[in-house]
Motif scaffolding. Structure first.
Motif, PDB file in Angstrom:
ATOM      1  N   TYR A 173       0.833  -1.209   0.000  1.00  0.00           N
ATOM      2  CA  TYR A 173       0.000   0.000   0.000  1.00  0.00           C
ATOM      3  C   TYR A 173       0.863   1.252   0.000  1.00  0.00           C
ATOM      4  N   MET A 174       1.933   1.271   0.789  1.00  0.00           N
ATOM      5  CA  MET A 174       2.828   2.428   0.843  1.00  0.00           C
ATOM      6  C   MET A 174       3.519   2.643  -0.507  1.00  0.00           C
ATOM      7  N   VAL A 175       3.915   1.555  -1.150  1.00  0.00           N
ATOM      8  CA  VAL A 175       4.551   1.662  -2.467  1.00  0.00           C
ATOM      9  C   VAL A 175       3.565   2.242  -3.485  1.00  0.00           C
ATOM     10  N   ILE A 176       2.324   1.784  -3.441  1.00  0.00           N
ATOM     11  CA  ILE A 176       1.297   2.301  -4.362  1.00  0.00           C
ATOM     12  C   ILE A 176       1.074   3.790  -4.134  1.00  0.00           C
ATOM     13  N   LEU A 177       0.948   4.196  -2.879  1.00  0.00           N
ATOM     14  CA  LEU A 177       0.730   5.615  -2.574  1.00  0.00           C
ATOM     15  C   LEU A 177       1.904   6.474  -3.038  1.00  0.00           C
ATOM     16  N   SER A 178       3.128   6.033  -2.727  1.00  0.00           N
ATOM     17  CA  SER A 178       4.303   6.853  -3.039  1.00  0.00           C
ATOM     18  C   SER A 178       4.562   6.920  -4.538  1.00  0.00           C
ATOM     19  N   SER A 179       4.453   5.802  -5.256  1.00  0.00           N
ATOM     20  CA  SER A 179       4.749   5.797  -6.690  1.00  0.00           C
ATOM     21  C   SER A 179       3.714   6.587  -7.482  1.00  0.00           C
ATOM     22  N   ASN A 180       2.436   6.375  -7.196  1.00  0.00           N
ATOM     23  CA  ASN A 180       1.392   7.145  -7.891  1.00  0.00           C
ATOM     24  C   ASN A 180       1.452   8.616  -7.495  1.00  0.00           C
ATOM     25  N   GLY A 181       1.658   8.883  -6.200  1.00  0.00           N
ATOM     26  CA  GLY A 181       1.727  10.268  -5.735  1.00  0.00           C
ATOM     27  C   GLY A 181       2.899  11.017  -6.328  1.00  0.00           C
ATOM     28  N   LEU A 182       4.018  10.332  -6.554  1.00  0.00           N
ATOM     29  CA  LEU A 182       5.201  10.989  -7.120  1.00  0.00           C
ATOM     30  C   LEU A 182       4.933  11.450  -8.550  1.00  0.00           C
ATOM     31  N   ILE A 183       4.310  10.597  -9.358  1.00  0.00           N
ATOM     32  CA  ILE A 183       4.000  10.990 -10.746  1.00  0.00           C
ATOM     33  C   ILE A 183       2.995  12.142 -10.758  1.00  0.00           C
ATOM     34  N   ILE A 184       2.001  12.081  -9.893  1.00  0.00           N
ATOM     35  CA  ILE A 184       1.015  13.177  -9.819  1.00  0.00           C
ATOM     36  C   ILE A 184       1.700  14.475  -9.426  1.00  0.00           C
ATOM     37  N   TYR A 185       2.627  14.398  -8.473  1.00  0.00           N
ATOM     38  CA  TYR A 185       3.368  15.594  -8.043  1.00  0.00           C
ATOM     39  C   TYR A 185       4.168  16.183  -9.199  1.00  0.00           C
ATOM     40  N   ILE A 186       4.827  15.327  -9.969  1.00  0.00           N
ATOM     41  CA  ILE A 186       5.617  15.804 -11.109  1.00  0.00           C
ATOM     42  C   ILE A 186       4.725  16.528 -12.107  1.00  0.00           C
ATOM     43  N   VAL A 187       3.582  15.940 -12.433  1.00  0.00           N
ATOM     44  CA  VAL A 187       2.696  16.528 -13.445  1.00  0.00           C
ATOM     45  C   VAL A 187       2.105  17.851 -12.962  1.00  0.00           C
ATOM     46  N   THR A 188       1.724  17.925 -11.699  1.00  0.00           N
ATOM     47  CA  THR A 188       1.087  19.145 -11.195  1.00  0.00           C
ATOM     48  C   THR A 188       2.070  20.292 -10.980  1.00  0.00           C
ATOM     49  N   THR A 189       3.334  19.997 -10.728  1.00  0.00           N
ATOM     50  CA  THR A 189       4.305  21.060 -10.438  1.00  0.00           C
ATOM     51  C   THR A 189       5.069  21.540 -11.661  1.00  0.00           C
ATOM     52  N   GLN A 190       5.065  20.793 -12.743  1.00  0.00           N
ATOM     53  CA  GLN A 190       5.795  21.172 -13.955  1.00  0.00           C
ATOM     54  C   GLN A 190       4.827  21.750 -14.979  1.00  0.00           C
ATOM     55  N   ARG A 191       5.002  23.028 -15.282  1.00  0.00           N
ATOM     56  CA  ARG A 191       4.081  23.703 -16.200  1.00  0.00           C
ATOM     57  C   ARG A 191       4.133  23.109 -17.608  1.00  0.00           C
ATOM     58  N   SER A 192       5.267  22.559 -17.988  1.00  0.00           N
ATOM     59  CA  SER A 192       5.381  21.973 -19.327  1.00  0.00           C
ATOM     60  C   SER A 192       4.515  20.722 -19.483  1.00  0.00           C
ATOM     61  N   LEU A 193       4.078  20.149 -18.357  1.00  0.00           N
ATOM     62  CA  LEU A 193       3.243  18.945 -18.393  1.00  0.00           C
ATOM     63  C   LEU A 193       1.756  19.256 -18.198  1.00  0.00           C
ATOM     64  N   HIS A 194       1.417  20.535 -18.190  1.00  0.00           N
ATOM     65  CA  HIS A 194       0.009  20.910 -18.029  1.00  0.00           C
ATOM     66  C   HIS A 194      -0.696  20.812 -19.381  1.00  0.00           C
ATOM     67  N   GLN A 195      -0.869  19.588 -19.825  1.00  0.00           N
ATOM     68  CA  GLN A 195      -1.526  19.275 -21.088  1.00  0.00           C
ATOM     69  C   GLN A 195      -2.567  18.191 -20.824  1.00  0.00           C
ATOM     70  N   PRO A 196      -3.564  18.065 -21.728  1.00  0.00           N
ATOM     71  CA  PRO A 196      -4.641  17.086 -21.500  1.00  0.00           C
ATOM     72  C   PRO A 196      -4.151  15.665 -21.250  1.00  0.00           C
ATOM     73  N   MET A 197      -3.153  15.207 -22.021  1.00  0.00           N
ATOM     74  CA  MET A 197      -2.690  13.832 -21.862  1.00  0.00           C
ATOM     75  C   MET A 197      -2.133  13.593 -20.464  1.00  0.00           C
ATOM     76  N   TYR A 198      -1.322  14.520 -19.971  1.00  0.00           N
ATOM     77  CA  TYR A 198      -0.721  14.351 -18.647  1.00  0.00           C
ATOM     78  C   TYR A 198      -1.752  14.541 -17.539  1.00  0.00           C
ATOM     79  N   ALA A 199      -2.731  15.412 -17.777  1.00  0.00           N
ATOM     80  CA  ALA A 199      -3.819  15.568 -16.807  1.00  0.00           C
ATOM     81  C   ALA A 199      -4.603  14.263 -16.657  1.00  0.00           C
ATOM     82  N   LEU A 200      -4.834  13.589 -17.780  1.00  0.00           N
ATOM     83  CA  LEU A 200      -5.543  12.307 -17.730  1.00  0.00           C
ATOM     84  C   LEU A 200      -4.697  11.223 -17.061  1.00  0.00           C
ATOM     85  N   ILE A 201      -3.384  11.264 -17.284  1.00  0.00           N
ATOM     86  CA  ILE A 201      -2.498  10.316 -16.596  1.00  0.00           C
ATOM     87  C   ILE A 201      -2.568  10.533 -15.092  1.00  0.00           C
TER      88      ILE A 201
END
Length: 348
Positions: A71-99
């Motif tokens: 459970y901790m691995v699932i939370l950390s791995s998914n949360g890390l990708i979400i953090y990357i997408v939300t904090t990087q303006r270059s990833l603010h695109q529909p495809m990354y939002a859906l990911i």
């Protein structure tokens, strides 16, 4: 006769608070069978005990640590990708939002399943009411259906991006994306509500022990004492119809995407388009493959031990949550680059 027995049991329970006796009504069907009376009891349990992996008995507590770590691995791995997408303006695109949305669904699914699973391994905290059981059932199946519907939205997004690249920015706007996600959520809710409503009308008199780590639909239906043919028919029809429809839409979309990608003159653009679609196809294979495997095993191995069915359910519910962030983190170049920068800053 029965009133006297009920009074006697209640008197004993009042005198001896430290002795845990079952409710008197639990003895009534037994007494009726012993006496040969033809008595019909309208009993329906409203409180249950979750019993995950019942074949392990006292050793079930040994499963708490590995599933908690998972459970901790699932939370950390998914949360890390979400953090990357939300904090990087270059990833603010529909495809990354859906990911990000897909990975957020993974976190919600694991959070709905794993805590209840850990409690089911204990003999002190595995109690659950019928209302909470139905709520958990709703969220599990809603999140699973929502996950599949987001994959359909992602396929549509890639179809527009590759087949109509010049019109993509004006077609796939934020409002359109939000509308598609809303349609996906509404469709998911419509699929699940009928199953949960029918389950709420069933009488459960066989036992109050659910031999599963969650309130899975068929595990709960095994405790019913009436006709549940409608529940089974509706559940199977919805699953088969929606799975076939989803797979047909996905196959049509990615077939056209692949055809359009091979017509791109630029080798780099063609390779990028196919690589991105390959990541989505891997996720689709993981989600639908685990679901298909679970359904086949359940239908074929009906006489298999309950622990086998518990293990298959855990595989079906949690493996996509674990694998999806690995696929997108390892195969999406932009996310991979930002992850490398993040780890370099953390190591300094």
């Amino acid at each position: 006769m029965f009133e006297f027995l009920a009074f006697t049991f209640r008197s004993i329970r009042k005198r001896d608070v430290g002795t845990l006796l079952p409710h008197p009504r639990a003895f009534w069907p037994v007494l009726a069978r012993m006496s040969g009376w033809n008595v019909t009891f309208n009993i329906s349990y409203t409180n249950f005990f979750l019993l995950g992996f019942p074949g392990l008995k006292e050793s079930r507590s040994l499963l708490i640590l590995p599933f908690f770590c998972l459970y901790m691995v699932i939370l950390s791995s998914n949360g890390l990708i979400i953090y990357i997408v939300t904090t990087q303006r270059s990833l603010h695109q529909p495809m990354y939002a859906l990911i990000s949305l897909l990975l957020a669904i993974n976190i919600c699914t694991a959070t709905t399943v794993v805590p209840a699973m850990l409690f089911s391994f204990s003999t002190h905290f595995n109690h659950i009411s019928l209302v909470c059981c139905l709520i958990q059932m709703f969220f599990i199946y809603f999140l699973l259906a929502f996950d599949c519907n987001i994959l359909l939205v992602m396929a549509l997004d890639r179809y527009i991006a590759i087949c109509y690249p010049l019109r993509y920015p004006e077609i796939m706007t934020g409002q359109v994306l939000a509308g598609l996600v809303g349609v996906a959520a509404t469709r998911s809710m419509g699929i699940v509500v009928s199953v949960v409503v029918l389950a709420s009308r069933v009488h459960f008199c066989r036992s109050n022990v659910i031999r599963h780590f969650t309130c899975e639909h068929m595990a709960l239906m095994k405790l019913s004492c009436g006709d549940i043919s409608l529940n089974k028919t509706v559940g199977l029809a919805l699953r088969v119809f929606n799975r076939i429809l989803d797979l047909l839409l996905l196959a049509t979309s990615y077939t056209r995407i692949t055809h359009a990608a091979f017509r791109i003159s630029s080798g780099g653009a063609r390779s990028k388009a196919l690589h991105t679609c390959g990541s989505h196809l891997l996720v689709i294979f993981t989600v639908y493959g685990s679901a298909l495997f679970s359904s086949i095993v359940y239908r074929v191995a009906r006489t298999a031990p309950q622990d086998v069915h518990n293990l298959i359910s855990a595989f079906y519910l949690l493996i996509p949550c674990l694998v999806n962030p690995v696929i997108y983190g390892a195969r999406t170049k932009e996310i991979q680059q930002h992850l490398a920068k993040l780890f370099q800053r953390a190591g300094q």
